[in-house]
Design a protein around this motif. Structure first.
Motif, mmCIF file in Angstrom:
data_model
loop_
_atom_site.group_PDB
_atom_site.id
_atom_site.type_symbol
_atom_site.label_atom_id
_atom_site.label_comp_id
_atom_site.label_asym_id
_atom_site.label_seq_id
_atom_site.Cartn_x
_atom_site.Cartn_y
_atom_site.Cartn_z
ATOM 1 N N LYS A 2 0.845 -1.178 0.000
ATOM 2 C CA LYS A 2 0.000 0.000 0.000
ATOM 3 C C LYS A 2 0.887 1.237 0.000
ATOM 4 O O LYS A 2 1.957 1.262 0.604
ATOM 5 C CB LYS A 2 -0.951 0.010 1.198
ATOM 6 N N ARG A 3 0.455 2.243 -0.728
ATOM 7 C CA ARG A 3 1.195 3.487 -0.823
ATOM 8 C C ARG A 3 0.200 4.612 -1.016
ATOM 9 O O ARG A 3 -0.954 4.376 -1.377
ATOM 10 C CB ARG A 3 2.187 3.445 -1.983
ATOM 11 N N TYR A 5 -0.373 8.905 -2.329
ATOM 12 C CA TYR A 5 0.093 10.112 -2.993
ATOM 13 C C TYR A 5 -0.813 11.249 -2.542
ATOM 14 O O TYR A 5 -2.029 11.191 -2.733
ATOM 15 C CB TYR A 5 0.026 9.965 -4.512
ATOM 16 N N LEU A 16 1.404 8.686 -11.801
ATOM 17 C CA LEU A 16 1.246 7.228 -11.778
ATOM 18 C C LEU A 16 1.206 6.620 -13.173
ATOM 19 O O LEU A 16 1.059 5.401 -13.312
ATOM 20 C CB LEU A 16 -0.044 6.855 -11.035
ATOM 21 N N ASN A 19 1.571 2.795 -14.437
ATOM 22 C CA ASN A 19 1.018 1.802 -13.517
ATOM 23 C C ASN A 19 -0.354 1.363 -14.024
ATOM 24 O O ASN A 19 -1.089 2.156 -14.611
ATOM 25 C CB ASN A 19 0.863 2.395 -12.119
ATOM 26 N N LEU A 174 -6.623 0.993 -7.014
ATOM 27 C CA LEU A 174 -6.393 2.434 -6.950
ATOM 28 C C LEU A 174 -7.623 3.084 -6.340
ATOM 29 O O LEU A 174 -8.740 2.853 -6.798
ATOM 30 C CB LEU A 174 -6.155 2.996 -8.355
ATOM 31 N N THR A 186 -3.295 1.683 -3.761
ATOM 32 C CA THR A 186 -2.636 2.972 -3.935
ATOM 33 C C THR A 186 -3.680 4.050 -3.693
ATOM 34 O O THR A 186 -4.687 4.117 -4.404
ATOM 35 C CB THR A 186 -2.048 3.102 -5.348
#
Length: 205
Positions: A2-3, A5, A16, A19, A174, A186
């Motif tokens: 998990k990240r 922005y 991104l 991706n 996402l 994300t």
């Protein structure tokens, strides 16, 4: 993995590029007269609303895998529902497949408020679903039932109920306009850590 922005969703999506995601969930800040009135009364109670055309301009089409499921939280305003189907999804290259409903109930499993007509507040919100490529058949008019959070505009996580409909093992997700982090997701938006704050949790010993 998990990240997150943090920043303008459109700008972060450009970062991104390259991706690809198998599930996309979006909770846009729809233009809303009620929120606008709150903003006039107290700037801190509001968030930046977006017009339908601005939401459609987010470059989601560049981030979608060949077989992707898209879920958009939507108000019950007919103009917004129509915009998802006729403006936003076509701009993103997404085919509309159905609408689900989030029924908000009390702890006694009663509707949070009475069912109204016209512009009255309803005890449910819509989840408008679309696809790109090949996904498993999605039932229309599915109802998701839960007690809503005390936090304004917090939606229940959809990952567990959406994952069975994609054919990719360990799908990458996402979330746009995110307010908290989820596994294998994300998270993008101005407030992706808003509901991760320690003040919202109790220490368990």
């Amino acid at each position: 993995m998990k990240r997150f922005y943090c920043g303008c969703v459109k700008e972060q999506c450009l970062k991104l590029d390259g991706n690809k995601f198998d599930i996309v969930v979006a909770d846009p800040p729809w233009w809303n007269k009620y929120i606008r009135r709150l903003k006039n009364a107290n700037e801190k109670l509001s968030y930046s609303m977006m017009y339908n055309e601005d939401i459609a301009a987010i470059p989601v089409q560049n981030l979608i895998s060949g077989n992707c499921l898209i879920a958009v939280w939507c108000t019950n305003a007919p103009s917004n529902v129509a915009a998802v189907k006729n403006i936003i999804f076509p701009k993103w290259g997404v085919e509309y497949v159905g609408t689900w409903y989030w029924m908000k109930v009390t702890v006694d499993l009663q509707p949070l408020c009475s069912f109204g007509s016209g512009c009255k507040k309803q005890p449910y919100e819509r989840i408008i679903l679309g696809k790109v490529g090949d996904i498993n058949d999605i039932p229309d008019d599915q109802v998701v039932v839960s007690v809503p959070s005390a936090l304004h505009s917090q939606k229940p996580p959809l990952l567990d109920i959406l994952t069975p409909f994609v054919k990719t093992e360990n799908p990458q997700t996402l979330e746009l306009f995110a307010r908290y982090l989820l596994p294998n997701t994300t998270s993008v938006g101005y407030e992706p850590l808003k509901w991760q704050h320690e003040s919202l949790y109790e220490e368990v010993t």
